[in-house]
Design a protein around this motif. Structure first.
Motif, PDB file in Angstrom:
ATOM      1  N   LEU A 429       0.825  -1.201   0.000  1.00  0.00           N
ATOM      2  CA  LEU A 429       0.000   0.000   0.000  1.00  0.00           C
ATOM      3  C   LEU A 429       0.862   1.255   0.000  1.00  0.00           C
ATOM      4  CD1 LEU A 429      -2.801  -1.090   2.418  1.00  0.00           C
ATOM      5  CD2 LEU A 429      -3.137  -0.152   0.134  1.00  0.00           C
ATOM      6  N   GLN A 430       1.898   1.242   0.826  1.00  0.00           N
ATOM      7  CA  GLN A 430       2.756   2.425   0.884  1.00  0.00           C
ATOM      8  C   GLN A 430       3.418   2.667  -0.460  1.00  0.00           C
ATOM      9  OE1 GLN A 430       5.066   1.883   4.586  1.00  0.00           O
ATOM     10  NE2 GLN A 430       3.768   3.507   5.353  1.00  0.00           N
ATOM     11  N   LEU A 431       3.718   1.586  -1.136  1.00  0.00           N
ATOM     12  CA  LEU A 431       4.303   1.683  -2.461  1.00  0.00           C
ATOM     13  C   LEU A 431       3.329   2.367  -3.420  1.00  0.00           C
ATOM     14  CD1 LEU A 431       6.837   0.643  -3.898  1.00  0.00           C
ATOM     15  CD2 LEU A 431       5.513  -1.345  -4.588  1.00  0.00           C
ATOM     16  N   VAL A 432       2.078   1.903  -3.396  1.00  0.00           N
ATOM     17  CA  VAL A 432       1.070   2.462  -4.288  1.00  0.00           C
ATOM     18  C   VAL A 432       0.839   3.946  -3.977  1.00  0.00           C
ATOM     19  CG1 VAL A 432      -1.341   2.315  -5.017  1.00  0.00           C
ATOM     20  CG2 VAL A 432      -0.015   0.238  -4.688  1.00  0.00           C
ATOM     21  N   PHE A 433       0.805   4.285  -2.682  1.00  0.00           N
ATOM     22  CA  PHE A 433       0.640   5.691  -2.310  1.00  0.00           C
ATOM     23  C   PHE A 433       1.797   6.518  -2.848  1.00  0.00           C
ATOM     24  CE2 PHE A 433      -1.667   4.011   1.624  1.00  0.00           C
ATOM     25  CZ  PHE A 433      -2.836   3.898   0.895  1.00  0.00           C
ATOM     26  N   GLY A 434       2.973   5.931  -2.807  1.00  0.00           N
ATOM     27  CA  GLY A 434       4.155   6.606  -3.358  1.00  0.00           C
ATOM     28  C   GLY A 434       3.934   6.925  -4.827  1.00  0.00           C
ATOM     29  N   PHE A 435       3.379   5.962  -5.559  1.00  0.00           N
ATOM     30  CA  PHE A 435       3.115   6.178  -6.987  1.00  0.00           C
ATOM     31  C   PHE A 435       2.123   7.329  -7.181  1.00  0.00           C
ATOM     32  CE2 PHE A 435       3.687   1.317  -7.822  1.00  0.00           C
ATOM     33  CZ  PHE A 435       5.044   1.463  -7.616  1.00  0.00           C
ATOM     34  N   VAL A 436       1.096   7.374  -6.331  1.00  0.00           N
ATOM     35  CA  VAL A 436       0.035   8.372  -6.497  1.00  0.00           C
ATOM     36  C   VAL A 436       0.525   9.762  -6.089  1.00  0.00           C
ATOM     37  CG1 VAL A 436      -2.291   9.047  -5.784  1.00  0.00           C
ATOM     38  CG2 VAL A 436      -1.752   6.643  -6.158  1.00  0.00           C
ATOM     39  N   ASN A 437       1.324   9.819  -5.020  1.00  0.00           N
ATOM     40  CA  ASN A 437       1.722  11.107  -4.465  1.00  0.00           C
ATOM     41  C   ASN A 437       2.841  11.809  -5.215  1.00  0.00           C
ATOM     42  OD1 ASN A 437      -0.012  11.534  -2.461  1.00  0.00           O
ATOM     43  ND2 ASN A 437       1.270  10.687  -0.838  1.00  0.00           N
ATOM     44  N   ALA A 438       3.791  11.021  -5.700  1.00  0.00           N
ATOM     45  CA  ALA A 438       5.002  11.622  -6.267  1.00  0.00           C
ATOM     46  C   ALA A 438       4.716  12.640  -7.372  1.00  0.00           C
ATOM     47  CB  ALA A 438       5.944  10.530  -6.741  1.00  0.00           C
ATOM     48  N   PRO A 439       3.768  12.366  -8.295  1.00  0.00           N
ATOM     49  CA  PRO A 439       3.596  13.343  -9.374  1.00  0.00           C
ATOM     50  C   PRO A 439       2.775  14.573  -8.993  1.00  0.00           C
ATOM     51  CG  PRO A 439       2.166  11.455  -9.736  1.00  0.00           C
ATOM     52  CD  PRO A 439       2.967  11.162  -8.507  1.00  0.00           C
ATOM     53  N   LEU A 440       2.088  14.538  -7.842  1.00  0.00           N
ATOM     54  CA  LEU A 440       1.070  15.542  -7.527  1.00  0.00           C
ATOM     55  C   LEU A 440       1.571  16.987  -7.595  1.00  0.00           C
ATOM     56  CD1 LEU A 440      -1.886  15.297  -6.837  1.00  0.00           C
ATOM     57  CD2 LEU A 440      -1.298  15.358  -4.431  1.00  0.00           C
ATOM     58  N   PHE A 441       2.803  17.208  -7.152  1.00  0.00           N
ATOM     59  CA  PHE A 441       3.279  18.585  -7.117  1.00  0.00           C
ATOM     60  C   PHE A 441       3.410  19.182  -8.522  1.00  0.00           C
ATOM     61  CE2 PHE A 441       6.650  21.854  -6.628  1.00  0.00           C
ATOM     62  CZ  PHE A 441       5.898  22.743  -5.900  1.00  0.00           C
ATOM     63  N   GLY A 464      -0.833   9.571 -15.677  1.00  0.00           N
ATOM     64  CA  GLY A 464       0.393   9.179 -16.380  1.00  0.00           C
ATOM     65  C   GLY A 464       1.599   9.164 -15.450  1.00  0.00           C
ATOM     66  N   GLY A 465       1.667  10.180 -14.565  1.00  0.00           N
ATOM     67  CA  GLY A 465       2.773  10.235 -13.613  1.00  0.00           C
ATOM     68  C   GLY A 465       2.747   9.041 -12.674  1.00  0.00           C
ATOM     69  N   THR A 466       1.538   8.684 -12.246  1.00  0.00           N
ATOM     70  CA  THR A 466       1.380   7.528 -11.361  1.00  0.00           C
ATOM     71  C   THR A 466       1.836   6.250 -12.071  1.00  0.00           C
ATOM     72  OG1 THR A 466      -0.486   8.620 -10.309  1.00  0.00           O
ATOM     73  CG2 THR A 466      -0.283   6.262  -9.958  1.00  0.00           C
ATOM     74  N   LEU A 467       1.391   6.094 -13.320  1.00  0.00           N
ATOM     75  CA  LEU A 467       1.808   4.917 -14.085  1.00  0.00           C
ATOM     76  C   LEU A 467       3.309   4.939 -14.350  1.00  0.00           C
ATOM     77  CD1 LEU A 467      -1.123   4.511 -16.637  1.00  0.00           C
ATOM     78  CD2 LEU A 467      -0.598   3.126 -14.607  1.00  0.00           C
ATOM     79  N   GLY A 468       3.830   6.140 -14.630  1.00  0.00           N
ATOM     80  CA  GLY A 468       5.275   6.277 -14.850  1.00  0.00           C
ATOM     81  C   GLY A 468       6.046   5.769 -13.639  1.00  0.00           C
ATOM     82  N   ALA A 469       5.551   6.146 -12.441  1.00  0.00           N
ATOM     83  CA  ALA A 469       6.211   5.706 -11.209  1.00  0.00           C
ATOM     84  C   ALA A 469       6.162   4.187 -11.098  1.00  0.00           C
ATOM     85  CB  ALA A 469       5.534   6.346 -10.002  1.00  0.00           C
ATOM     86  N   ALA A 470       4.980   3.610 -11.396  1.00  0.00           N
ATOM     87  CA  ALA A 470       4.827   2.163 -11.277  1.00  0.00           C
ATOM     88  C   ALA A 470       5.723   1.436 -12.278  1.00  0.00           C
ATOM     89  CB  ALA A 470       3.367   1.776 -11.499  1.00  0.00           C
ATOM     90  N   LEU A 471       5.786   1.991 -13.479  1.00  0.00           N
ATOM     91  CA  LEU A 471       6.606   1.393 -14.527  1.00  0.00           C
ATOM     92  C   LEU A 471       8.089   1.441 -14.153  1.00  0.00           C
ATOM     93  CD1 LEU A 471       5.405   0.258 -17.096  1.00  0.00           C
ATOM     94  CD2 LEU A 471       6.174   2.311 -18.305  1.00  0.00           C
ATOM     95  N   PHE A 472       8.516   2.603 -13.664  1.00  0.00           N
ATOM     96  CA  PHE A 472       9.905   2.754 -13.247  1.00  0.00           C
ATOM     97  C   PHE A 472      10.233   1.738 -12.156  1.00  0.00           C
ATOM     98  CE2 PHE A 472      13.107   4.571 -10.391  1.00  0.00           C
ATOM     99  CZ  PHE A 472      14.144   4.797 -11.284  1.00  0.00           C
ATOM    100  N   HIS A 473       9.269   1.561 -11.252  1.00  0.00           N
ATOM    101  CA  HIS A 473       9.457   0.604 -10.164  1.00  0.00           C
ATOM    102  C   HIS A 473       9.708  -0.801 -10.713  1.00  0.00           C
ATOM    103  CE1 HIS A 473       9.114  -0.720  -6.033  1.00  0.00           C
ATOM    104  NE2 HIS A 473       8.308  -1.686  -6.418  1.00  0.00           N
ATOM    105  N   GLY A 474       9.064  -1.097 -11.828  1.00  0.00           N
ATOM    106  CA  GLY A 474       9.239  -2.408 -12.441  1.00  0.00           C
ATOM    107  C   GLY A 474      10.630  -2.640 -13.007  1.00  0.00           C
ATOM    108  N   PHE A 475      11.324  -1.536 -13.271  1.00  0.00           N
ATOM    109  CA  PHE A 475      12.659  -1.664 -13.868  1.00  0.00           C
ATOM    110  C   PHE A 475      13.784  -1.412 -12.870  1.00  0.00           C
ATOM    111  CE2 PHE A 475      10.214  -0.713 -17.783  1.00  0.00           C
ATOM    112  CZ  PHE A 475      10.609  -1.822 -18.517  1.00  0.00           C
ATOM    113  N   ALA A 476      13.425  -0.902 -11.677  1.00  0.00           N
ATOM    114  CA  ALA A 476      14.473  -0.478 -10.746  1.00  0.00           C
ATOM    115  C   ALA A 476      14.547  -1.409  -9.553  1.00  0.00           C
ATOM    116  CB  ALA A 476      14.178   0.940 -10.270  1.00  0.00           C
TER     117      ALA A 476
END
Lengths: 575, 66
Positions: A429-441, A464-476
């Motif tokens: 859950l914290q991971l998913v929140f990270g995806f949602v929050n990071a692009p907000l600013f 898109g930012g949220t998905l970008g975060a999730a996608l990046f997570h898949g590669f990192a």
């Protein structure tokens, strides 16, 4: 060494009980002042700046702060102060000077509501729902952490701890609403400062003062293969990730933590922004984050320094201060409890222990008040209006607020038990929140400073930012971690030195994709708001707050410059 | 208008201060070995008492003014 146990005497319990009587008493007295929903959710916008300022700081003092920052102080040394001097102060000043005029001036009752005024209903919905879910889980995590700590230190029953702490928070918010939460946060602020200050003094005195501490931290660094000064220099060892225990390099630190994560949290998270929104004037609202920034700047002394002292003594004693964790390294989370047990006699122990409990409960209460507001105004009222139902009297929303408080507490309790049962669910859950929050600013920055930003741009950019975060997570992936929840589930393409570095870079990717997408989509779509509709919401269409005829120490710009200069000096002093 | 928050803060910390001061006088001095020989209950209790009193004075003063 075994886990520390605290044995509380009659006098310690007396202090604990008196504190909770005051907490509940404040709720009781404020009950009479709650006459309508705006009193309950927005304190009737009548709170003076010093109160909102300290509450702003205190609402952020969740489970992480006292226990977690002391743990980081032991684990990483003075570099932990970047979470304050880089990761908080600049964003707080930015919020005060540039963003508060729009939040407060727009008369929005919540951050999601600002998004609705500025963009459209779907952007608000996305933010409101993700935020509401997040607050419930954060509050649950605070509750769980508190109950587990009490179980460990005092042998209290877990269920009993959950029940008592949740009930206390429930009662005072139910009675007095946001005002009650804010007043109690200020009380908690003083408890934490006055409860831990003597601990820091005694520990520092015992270790032999700052200069001796610096000497004693040399073997801590060298034994882990770092340069001698790594634990006492905040910037000298961030050239490459391998030369510091955080595993972070300066660019990821400044951009990831200092810009994306920090501004994303302090400037857009309704949990803290709510405190400023209910100040009694525009000037007080703008001063709120600045008043918070002064103590925030000095908090490392209270929370990081004890961690540094503990690890120095741990090392000097040959590993006999902190208990060992399951993985063979010291259990850093026990830093504060160990020091409390070591230095505080009965009496003061009650004060220190109560302060510890207060820090957990302020985190929980902040989440609950943010939740009940977002639920009532942004989800419930919006759904009612959009389905064309007749408007209900204000008393209905007040009742709904109280109902949402009860529901929020019950959901938090559920989340606490979930956290106890399945640690992985919480990580997820914290991971998913990270995806949602990071692009907000990025959305707020474009929305507030570029009138051409459209509703579609904002919504799809966020997604898109949220998905970008999730996608990046898949590669990192970070070194030593297995592909899966820690990242790299597509293919571990980018390796990082530490999970922290991975998180900082994920935030940078999320923010940048949101920024670019919002920009492009906004250009490709028609504006959905006219200039007139955006007055008060966008920088270029809003009159500057008039040159205030106020004493210099009340002017946001002056205060902002002072706090930034002081932070700069601290960075240089501990370079 | 809400009540002045300095009132409960002042009351609570004066009370904590008073409790710690009294306890500091009465308690067995041997237990202060852990706090490096300082009678921290007495010392910090006095400080809290002062802080609480200051808050109360400020609250009462502004009540008088208005």
């Amino acid at each position: 060494m075994q886990h520390p146990t605290l044995s509380l005497g009659t006098i310690d319990y007396a202090i604990l009980v008196i504190y909770f009587l005051f907490v509940l008493g404040i709720g009781w007295i404020l009950k009479r002042k709650v006459k309508g929903s705006s009193d309950f959710f927005m304190s009737g916008r009548s709170i003076p700046a010093w109160v909102t300022g300290l509450a702003f700081l205190s609402a952020n003092l969740g489970a992480q702060e006292v226990i977690g920052m002391a743990a980081s102080g032991a684990k990483y040394g003075i570099m932990t102060s970047h979470f304050y001097w880089v990761g908080a102060i600049p964003a707080m000043v930015f919020l005060a000077i540039f963003m508060m005029p729009f939040y407060y001036g727009s008369k929005a009752r919540s951050v999601p509501e600002y998004l609705k005024l500025r963009f459209d209903e779907k952007t608000r919905g996305f933010n409101a729902i993700s935020f509401a879910v997040m607050t419930v889980f954060s509050s649950g995590i605070s509750l769980h952490a508190l109950a587990r700590l009490l179980e460990l230190l005092l042998g209290w029953d877990y269920n009993f701890c959950i029940f008592v702490s949740a009930s206390i928070v429930l009662v005072y918010i139910f009675l007095g609403g946001l005002t009650s939460a804010i007043y109690n946060e200020v009380l908690q602020f003083f408890m934490i400062v006055l409860g831990f200050a003597p601990l820091v003094y005694l520990a520092l005195k015992d270790v032999g003062g700052w200069d001796v501490l610096k000497q004693k931290l040399i073997p801590v660094a060298t034994s882990q293969g770092f340069a001698p000064g790594t634990w006492v220099n905040s910037w000298q060892h961030v050239g490459t990730p391998s030369s510091n225990p955080m595993g972070v390099e300066w660019f990821g630190m400044v951009m990831g933590l200092g810009f994306v994560l920090s501004f994303g949290y302090w400037c857009t998270d309704f949990l803290v922004v709510q405190r400023a929104m209910v100040a009694n004037s525009m000037s007080a609202a703008r001063r709120t984050p600045l008043i918070a920034a002064f103590p925030k700047m000095l908090f490392p002394i209270l929370v990081i320094l004890p961690g540094m002292i503990a690890i120095a003594m741990h090392q000097a004693s040959g590993g006999h201060l902190l208990p060992m964790g399951a993985d063979g390294s010291p259990d850093y989370n026990m830093t504060i409890p160990v020091l409390l047990a070591r230095y505080f006699p009965a009496g003061l122990l009650g004060l220190g222990f109560t302060a510890l409990m207060a820090s957990f409960m302020s985190g929980m209460a902040g989440n609950v008040t943010a939740f009940n507001t977002v639920w009532t105004y942004d989800i419930y009222q919006t759904l009612r209006r959009s389905s064309g139902k007749a408007e209900l009297p204000d008393s209905h929303y007040l009742a709904m607020g109280r109902f949402a408080t009860v529901a929020g507490i019950i959901l938090s309790i559920g989340a606490a038990y979930l956290a106890r049962q399945f640690n992985n669910i919480m990580d997820m859950l914290q991971l998913v929140f990270g995806f949602v929050n990071a692009p907000l600013f990025a959305t707020f920055l474009l929305g507030m400073f570029w009138k051409r930003t459209t509703g579609h741009g904002a919504f799809w950019g966020l997604l898109g930012g949220t998905l970008g975060a999730a996608l990046f997570h898949g590669f990192a992936l970070s070194q030593g971690a297995h592909p899966g929840i820690k990242g790299g589930w597509i293919t571990p393409e980018f390796m990082f030195h530490s999970e922290m570095a991975q998180n900082f870079w994920m935030a940078i990717v999320a923010w940048s994709s949101c920024f670019v997408l919002t920009f492009i989509i906004s250009l490709a779509t028609k504006r959905n708001k006219t200039d007139a509709e955006l007055t008060g919401l966008v920088y270029s269409l809003t009159e500057r707050p008039k040159a205030e005829i106020e004493a210099w120490y009340k002017r946001p710009l002056v205060l902002g410059i002072i706090v930034l200069a002081a932070t700069l000096i601290l960075n240089i002093l501990f370079w | 208008m809400n009540f002045d928050l300095r009132l409960p803060i002042g009351l609570m910390f004066s009370l904590f201060g008073a409790i710690l001061v009294v306890y500091g006088f009465l308690s067995d001095k041997a237990q202060y070995a852990r706090s490096l020989g300082y009678n921290v209950n007495l010392d910090w209790g006095l400080f809290l008492l002062g802080f609480g009193a200051l808050m109360l004075v400020l609250a009462l003063k502004s009540r008088k003014d208005s």
